[in-house]
Design a protein around this motif. Structure first.
Motif, PDB file in Angstrom:
ATOM      1  N   ASN A 101    -126.681 -25.995  79.288  1.00 38.34           N
ATOM      2  CA  ASN A 101    -125.296 -25.155  79.603  1.00 38.34           C
ATOM      3  C   ASN A 101    -125.055 -24.224  78.639  1.00 38.34           C
ATOM      4  O   ASN A 101    -125.190 -24.080  77.364  1.00 38.34           O
ATOM      5  N   LEU A 102    -125.015 -22.948  79.427  1.00 34.22           N
ATOM      6  CA  LEU A 102    -124.639 -21.505  78.687  1.00 34.22           C
ATOM      7  C   LEU A 102    -123.156 -21.330  78.607  1.00 34.22           C
ATOM      8  O   LEU A 102    -122.930 -20.718  77.600  1.00 34.22           O
ATOM      9  N   SER A 103    -122.346 -21.911  79.420  1.00 33.42           N
ATOM     10  CA  SER A 103    -120.938 -21.545  79.141  1.00 33.42           C
ATOM     11  C   SER A 103    -120.151 -22.577  79.874  1.00 33.42           C
ATOM     12  O   SER A 103    -120.630 -23.158  80.870  1.00 33.42           O
ATOM     13  N   THR A 104    -119.088 -23.190  79.357  1.00 33.78           N
ATOM     14  CA  THR A 104    -118.142 -24.056  80.127  1.00 33.78           C
ATOM     15  C   THR A 104    -118.423 -25.584  79.756  1.00 33.78           C
ATOM     16  O   THR A 104    -119.294 -26.020  80.558  1.00 33.78           O
ATOM     17  N   GLU A 105    -117.741 -26.096  79.179  1.00 32.96           N
ATOM     18  CA  GLU A 105    -117.694 -27.483  78.708  1.00 32.96           C
ATOM     19  C   GLU A 105    -117.623 -28.388  80.033  1.00 32.96           C
ATOM     20  O   GLU A 105    -116.810 -28.078  80.991  1.00 32.96           O
ATOM     21  N   GLY A 106    -118.201 -29.611  80.231  1.00 35.39           N
ATOM     22  CA  GLY A 106    -117.998 -30.435  81.475  1.00 35.39           C
ATOM     23  C   GLY A 106    -118.591 -31.830  81.238  1.00 35.39           C
ATOM     24  O   GLY A 106    -118.572 -31.917  79.907  1.00 35.39           O
ATOM     25  N   GLN A 107    -118.818 -32.703  82.343  1.00 35.74           N
ATOM     26  CA  GLN A 107    -119.380 -33.904  82.261  1.00 35.74           C
ATOM     27  C   GLN A 107    -120.338 -34.051  83.242  1.00 35.74           C
ATOM     28  O   GLN A 107    -120.408 -33.578  84.296  1.00 35.74           O
ATOM     29  N   VAL A 108    -121.640 -34.781  82.710  1.00 36.58           N
ATOM     30  CA  VAL A 108    -122.595 -35.174  83.694  1.00 36.58           C
ATOM     31  C   VAL A 108    -122.460 -36.718  83.729  1.00 36.58           C
ATOM     32  O   VAL A 108    -122.440 -37.319  82.736  1.00 36.58           O
ATOM     33  N   HIS A 109    -122.664 -37.003  85.052  1.00 34.31           N
ATOM     34  CA  HIS A 109    -122.441 -38.379  85.659  1.00 34.31           C
ATOM     35  C   HIS A 109    -124.028 -38.875  85.945  1.00 34.31           C
ATOM     36  O   HIS A 109    -124.597 -38.284  86.859  1.00 34.31           O
ATOM     37  N   LEU A 110    -124.482 -40.016  84.977  1.00 32.21           N
ATOM     38  CA  LEU A 110    -125.565 -40.175  85.430  1.00 32.21           C
ATOM     39  C   LEU A 110    -125.678 -41.933  85.771  1.00 32.21           C
ATOM     40  O   LEU A 110    -125.451 -42.576  84.727  1.00 32.21           O
ATOM     41  N   ASP A 111    -125.980 -42.168  87.082  1.00 33.49           N
ATOM     42  CA  ASP A 111    -125.737 -43.643  87.253  1.00 33.49           C
ATOM     43  C   ASP A 111    -124.373 -43.998  86.955  1.00 33.49           C
ATOM     44  O   ASP A 111    -123.326 -43.397  87.395  1.00 33.49           O
ATOM     45  N   ASP A 112    -124.151 -44.958  85.983  1.00 32.72           N
ATOM     46  CA  ASP A 112    -122.863 -45.406  85.708  1.00 32.72           C
ATOM     47  C   ASP A 112    -122.394 -44.873  84.277  1.00 32.72           C
ATOM     48  O   ASP A 112    -121.659 -45.332  83.585  1.00 32.72           O
ATOM     49  N   ALA A 113    -122.934 -43.926  83.453  1.00 32.96           N
ATOM     50  CA  ALA A 113    -122.880 -43.063  82.358  1.00 32.96           C
ATOM     51  C   ALA A 113    -122.062 -41.854  82.585  1.00 32.96           C
ATOM     52  O   ALA A 113    -122.393 -41.512  83.554  1.00 32.96           O
ATOM     53  N   VAL A 114    -121.090 -41.548  81.745  1.00 30.63           N
ATOM     54  CA  VAL A 114    -120.626 -40.203  81.601  1.00 30.63           C
ATOM     55  C   VAL A 114    -121.051 -39.251  80.243  1.00 30.63           C
ATOM     56  O   VAL A 114    -120.779 -40.113  79.310  1.00 30.63           O
ATOM     57  N   LEU A 115    -121.431 -38.378  80.208  1.00 30.03           N
ATOM     58  CA  LEU A 115    -122.109 -37.451  79.294  1.00 30.03           C
ATOM     59  C   LEU A 115    -121.449 -36.254  79.056  1.00 30.03           C
ATOM     60  O   LEU A 115    -121.344 -35.588  79.823  1.00 30.03           O
ATOM     61  N   PRO A 116    -120.375 -35.950  78.190  1.00 37.18           N
ATOM     62  CA  PRO A 116    -119.961 -34.747  78.046  1.00 37.18           C
ATOM     63  C   PRO A 116    -121.015 -33.624  77.386  1.00 37.18           C
ATOM     64  O   PRO A 116    -121.753 -34.062  76.679  1.00 37.18           O
ATOM     65  N   ILE A 117    -120.845 -32.625  78.084  1.00 36.54           N
ATOM     66  CA  ILE A 117    -122.007 -31.441  77.736  1.00 36.54           C
ATOM     67  C   ILE A 117    -121.371 -30.230  77.365  1.00 36.54           C
ATOM     68  O   ILE A 117    -120.442 -29.745  78.152  1.00 36.54           O
ATOM     69  N   LYS A 118    -121.574 -29.722  76.112  1.00 41.62           N
ATOM     70  CA  LYS A 118    -120.836 -28.139  75.735  1.00 41.62           C
ATOM     71  C   LYS A 118    -122.064 -27.314  75.819  1.00 41.62           C
ATOM     72  O   LYS A 118    -123.273 -27.370  76.176  1.00 41.62           O
ATOM     73  N   PRO A 119    -121.481 -26.115  75.749  1.00 42.75           N
ATOM     74  CA  PRO A 119    -122.299 -24.967  75.695  1.00 42.75           C
ATOM     75  C   PRO A 119    -123.261 -24.945  74.505  1.00 42.75           C
ATOM     76  O   PRO A 119    -122.891 -25.379  73.423  1.00 42.75           O
TER      77      PRO A 119
END
Length: 281
Positions: free
Chosen positions: A58-76
């Motif tokens: 992640n170079l810019s813009t915070e978001g969420q990655v959904h992997l199977d049944d987990a949700v992972l916030p990811i920041k720059p």
């Protein structure tokens, strides 16, 4: 260096060198940049189950990655390694404009990076330097030497990422209440082995079916019906690749009403029958 030279001795055996472990190398490396929320989510829908690793930085813009049944916030400044056959989608993007770097590749020894499964890691200057070096090689004219340098650079980057993972404890995963997509994924995982309808998900999430469709599309960027279809197909493709289950058993496990319905849907979406897809492995 002089000290090490002086310590070198004559070998007892000229054929017993260091290094009997078979070296692994990332293959068929592909790098690209996603710059908009629309393109990111559109391609995520099309990006069904496959045997490749996906390294996301992640170079810019915070978001969420959904992997199977987990949700992972990811920041720059953070990175995540998506494993082969993992269902993944992206949501919770703070802006329509973003810069998410992707590097996909194949690896014979897939278990090497199991410790990074569902891990979001803060990067450091060393890893960012390796990333910049890899991209510099990526833009050089294609040749056998360029390919070898690219593979070596990516392998060094991945080993550094693994080392970062060993130095830091895993972050707590977000709960299902924090994300509608995570809730839907958990319900799909819970109800594997039978067809799942939008009405059932609506009842479980305490929304009306029409309201659920609206808020889900706002969150995921795609219709809920398309998401469910993609989730089922993703699961079926993984089973075709990794299990010895029969086509009928896979159809049932993936939630299709019948083997015939599974075959029709699979061929329509992939251009292959389930059997021909399995033979390509």
């Amino acid at each position: 260096m002089r000290e090490y030279l002086l310590r070198l001795e004559e070998p007892d055996d000229y054929y017993a060198g260091c290094g009997e472990i078979k070296l692994i190398s990332p293959m068929r490396v592909l790098c690209f940049l996603r710059k908009s929320k629309y393109v990111l989510q559109k391609h995520a829908l099309q990006n069904r189950s496959h045997h490749r690793f996906v390294l996301l930085y992640n170079l810019s813009t915070e978001g969420q990655v959904h992997l199977d049944d987990a949700v992972l916030p990811i920041k720059p400044g953070q990175a995540i390694l998506i494993q082969p056959y993992q269902f993944h989608h992206f949501s919770g993007l703070k802006s329509h404009d973003l810069r998410w770097l992707f590097c996909t590749f194949e690896l014979e020894e897939q278990s090497l990076f199991d410790s990074l499964r569902n891990r979001v890691l803060d990067t450091n200057k060393e890893l960012e330097g390796l990333l910049e070096q890899m991209l510099e090689i990526w833009h050089q004219p294609a040749s056998e030497l360029q390919a070898l340098r690219l593979q070596a650079s990516l392998l060094s980057l991945l080993l550094t990422l693994k080392q970062l993972g060993q130095q830091n404890e895993p972050d707590d995963l977000a709960t299902s209440e924090e994300s509608l997509l995570s809730t839907v994924n958990q319900l799909m995982a819970k109800w594997r082995g039978r067809p799942v309808s939008i009405e059932e998900i609506a009842a479980a999430t305490k929304y009306s079916a029409s309201r659920l469709r609206v808020i889900f599309k706002q969150a995921a960027g795609i219709p809920l019906g398309s998401y469910i279809k993609n989730y089922r197909l993703n699961h079926a493709m993984a089973l075709l690749r990794t299990s010895k289950m029969s086509i009928t058993e896979i159809a049932i496990q993936a939630g299709y009403a019948s083997p015939q319905a599974f075959s029709r849907s699979f061929r329509k979406e992939t251009g292959n029958t389930p059997r021909s897809y399995r033979k390509r492995v």
